[in-house]
Design a protein around this motif. Structure first.
Motif, PDB file in Angstrom:
ATOM      1  N   ASN A  28      46.873  30.623  80.665  1.00 34.44           N
ATOM      2  CA  ASN A  28      47.017  29.279  80.490  1.00 34.44           C
ATOM      3  C   ASN A  28      46.995  28.656  79.441  1.00 34.44           C
ATOM      4  N   ALA A  29      47.453  27.413  79.172  1.00 36.92           N
ATOM      5  CA  ALA A  29      47.272  26.753  77.767  1.00 36.92           C
ATOM      6  C   ALA A  29      45.887  26.946  77.077  1.00 36.92           C
ATOM      7  N   PRO A  30      44.781  26.611  77.644  1.00 40.82           N
ATOM      8  CA  PRO A  30      43.805  26.601  77.053  1.00 40.82           C
ATOM      9  C   PRO A  30      43.299  28.020  76.558  1.00 40.82           C
ATOM     10  N   ALA A  31      43.474  28.874  77.030  1.00 43.65           N
ATOM     11  CA  ALA A  31      43.304  30.382  76.457  1.00 43.65           C
ATOM     12  C   ALA A  31      43.953  30.655  75.418  1.00 43.65           C
ATOM     13  N   PHE A  32      45.235  30.148  75.524  1.00 46.93           N
ATOM     14  CA  PHE A  32      46.257  30.291  74.158  1.00 46.93           C
ATOM     15  C   PHE A  32      45.585  29.479  73.174  1.00 46.93           C
ATOM     16  N   LEU A  33      45.264  28.340  73.274  1.00 51.62           N
ATOM     17  CA  LEU A  33      44.872  27.390  72.301  1.00 51.62           C
ATOM     18  C   LEU A  33      43.519  27.813  71.639  1.00 51.62           C
ATOM     19  N   LEU A  34      42.674  28.504  72.312  1.00 55.60           N
ATOM     20  CA  LEU A  34      41.390  29.271  72.082  1.00 55.60           C
ATOM     21  C   LEU A  34      41.638  30.566  70.955  1.00 55.60           C
ATOM     22  N   MET A  35      42.661  31.168  71.558  1.00 53.69           N
ATOM     23  CA  MET A  35      43.179  32.241  70.947  1.00 53.69           C
ATOM     24  C   MET A  35      43.612  32.036  69.292  1.00 53.69           C
ATOM     25  N   THR A  36      44.773  31.114  69.446  1.00 51.65           N
ATOM     26  CA  THR A  36      45.129  30.726  68.330  1.00 51.65           C
ATOM     27  C   THR A  36      44.223  29.763  67.192  1.00 51.65           C
ATOM     28  N   ALA A  37      43.172  29.172  67.838  1.00 53.80           N
ATOM     29  CA  ALA A  37      42.021  28.592  66.994  1.00 53.80           C
ATOM     30  C   ALA A  37      41.196  29.446  66.283  1.00 53.80           C
ATOM     31  N   GLY A  38      40.870  30.604  67.340  1.00 53.36           N
ATOM     32  CA  GLY A  38      40.060  31.759  66.574  1.00 53.36           C
ATOM     33  C   GLY A  38      40.586  32.368  65.482  1.00 53.36           C
ATOM     34  N   PHE A  39      42.082  32.871  65.780  1.00 49.45           N
ATOM     35  CA  PHE A  39      42.667  33.656  64.722  1.00 49.45           C
ATOM     36  C   PHE A  39      43.040  32.686  63.289  1.00 49.45           C
ATOM     37  N   GLY A  40      43.307  31.440  63.826  1.00 48.73           N
ATOM     38  CA  GLY A  40      43.479  30.609  62.608  1.00 48.73           C
ATOM     39  C   GLY A  40      42.157  30.105  61.631  1.00 48.73           C
ATOM     40  N   ALA A  41      40.980  30.339  62.328  1.00 50.23           N
ATOM     41  CA  ALA A  41      39.804  30.100  61.729  1.00 50.23           C
ATOM     42  C   ALA A  41      39.656  31.395  60.932  1.00 50.23           C
ATOM     43  N   SER A  42      39.883  32.296  61.591  1.00 52.59           N
ATOM     44  CA  SER A  42      39.382  33.923  60.787  1.00 52.59           C
ATOM     45  C   SER A  42      40.312  33.758  59.549  1.00 52.59           C
ATOM     46  N   PHE A  43      41.458  33.440  59.819  1.00 47.74           N
ATOM     47  CA  PHE A  43      42.360  33.726  58.331  1.00 47.74           C
ATOM     48  C   PHE A  43      42.099  32.595  57.322  1.00 47.74           C
ATOM     49  N   ILE A  44      41.710  31.599  57.823  1.00 53.66           N
ATOM     50  CA  ILE A  44      41.327  30.405  56.809  1.00 53.66           C
ATOM     51  C   ILE A  44      39.944  30.973  56.043  1.00 53.66           C
ATOM     52  N   PHE A  45      39.041  31.486  57.103  1.00 45.46           N
ATOM     53  CA  PHE A  45      37.759  31.838  56.156  1.00 45.46           C
ATOM     54  C   PHE A  45      38.071  33.200  55.520  1.00 45.46           C
ATOM     55  N   LEU A  46      39.027  33.978  56.097  1.00 52.18           N
ATOM     56  CA  LEU A  46      39.393  35.080  54.946  1.00 52.18           C
ATOM     57  C   LEU A  46      39.969  34.932  53.729  1.00 52.18           C
ATOM     58  N   ALA A  47      40.745  33.816  53.737  1.00 54.65           N
ATOM     59  CA  ALA A  47      41.534  33.359  52.554  1.00 54.65           C
ATOM     60  C   ALA A  47      40.238  32.549  51.620  1.00 54.65           C
ATOM     61  N   ILE A  48      39.458  31.878  52.133  1.00 55.20           N
ATOM     62  CA  ILE A  48      38.399  31.424  51.373  1.00 55.20           C
ATOM     63  C   ILE A  48      37.349  32.440  50.565  1.00 55.20           C
ATOM     64  N   ALA A  49      37.472  33.510  51.408  1.00 55.62           N
ATOM     65  CA  ALA A  49      36.300  34.461  50.717  1.00 55.62           C
ATOM     66  C   ALA A  49      37.210  35.376  49.848  1.00 55.62           C
ATOM     67  N   MET A  50      38.606  35.571  49.871  1.00 47.59           N
ATOM     68  CA  MET A  50      39.029  36.221  48.949  1.00 47.59           C
ATOM     69  C   MET A  50      39.342  35.340  47.518  1.00 47.59           C
ATOM     70  N   THR A  51      39.024  34.263  47.524  1.00 54.77           N
ATOM     71  CA  THR A  51      38.881  33.564  46.128  1.00 54.77           C
ATOM     72  C   THR A  51      38.114  34.294  45.261  1.00 54.77           C
ATOM     73  N   THR A  52      36.849  34.977  45.574  1.00 51.28           N
ATOM     74  CA  THR A  52      36.205  35.784  44.676  1.00 51.28           C
ATOM     75  C   THR A  52      36.059  37.155  44.877  1.00 51.28           C
ATOM     76  N   LEU A  53      36.206  37.723  46.200  1.00 47.02           N
ATOM     77  CA  LEU A  53      35.952  39.005  46.425  1.00 47.02           C
ATOM     78  C   LEU A  53      37.176  39.647  46.493  1.00 47.02           C
ATOM     79  N   PRO A  54      36.970  41.022  45.961  1.00 45.16           N
ATOM     80  CA  PRO A  54      38.201  41.706  46.009  1.00 45.16           C
ATOM     81  C   PRO A  54      39.003  41.919  47.278  1.00 45.16           C
ATOM     82  N   MET A  55      40.356  41.808  47.118  1.00 44.79           N
ATOM     83  CA  MET A  55      41.083  41.960  48.383  1.00 44.79           C
ATOM     84  C   MET A  55      40.732  43.003  49.604  1.00 44.79           C
ATOM     85  N   GLY A  56      40.771  44.383  48.644  1.00 47.94           N
ATOM     86  CA  GLY A  56      40.569  45.565  49.470  1.00 47.94           C
ATOM     87  C   GLY A  56      39.002  45.513  50.227  1.00 47.94           C
TER      88      GLY A  56
END
Length: 104
Positions: A28-56
């Motif tokens: 259903n759509a809510p499950a898809f939206l929650l999945m997309t939001a979870g992965f989206g937030a994950s990538f955003i926080f990872l990008a912020i963290a990588m501003t100072t932390l080494p990529m590897g």
């Protein structure tokens, strides 16, 4: 502070993985939206963290949290096996992530 963002990225990665399972069950759509939001937030926080932390290091810890957390969620919520070998290897993944933090 970026370590906190990296941990949040890992937690949202776990959430996204759990929502993949929900999407497969509910289709259903809510499950898809929650999945997309979870992965989206994950990538955003990872990008912020990588501003100072080494990529590897950041990527290894992020994937370690996501993979081991996903396996733990599977055991706790979805009845996946809880045998010694699975727990041992999850512990090894988490130990490697802590080791990377200690040497970074």
């Amino acid at each position: 502070m970026n370590w906190v963002f990296l941990i949040l990225a890992g937690i949202f990665e776990m959430f996204g993985v759990a929502m993949i399972n929900k999407l497969h069950k509910d289709r259903n759509a809510p499950a898809f939206l929650l999945m997309t939001a979870g992965f989206g937030a994950s990538f955003i926080f990872l990008a912020i963290a990588m501003t100072t932390l080494p990529m590897g290091t950041a990527y290894a810890i992020w994937t370690g949290i996501g993979a081991s957390g996903g396996a733990i969620l599977g055991m706790m919520l979805y009845g996946e096996p809880k045998n010694f070998k699975r727990i041992l290897f999850i512990t090894m993944v988490l130990g490697a992530a802590v080791g990377l933090k200690l040497v970074s």
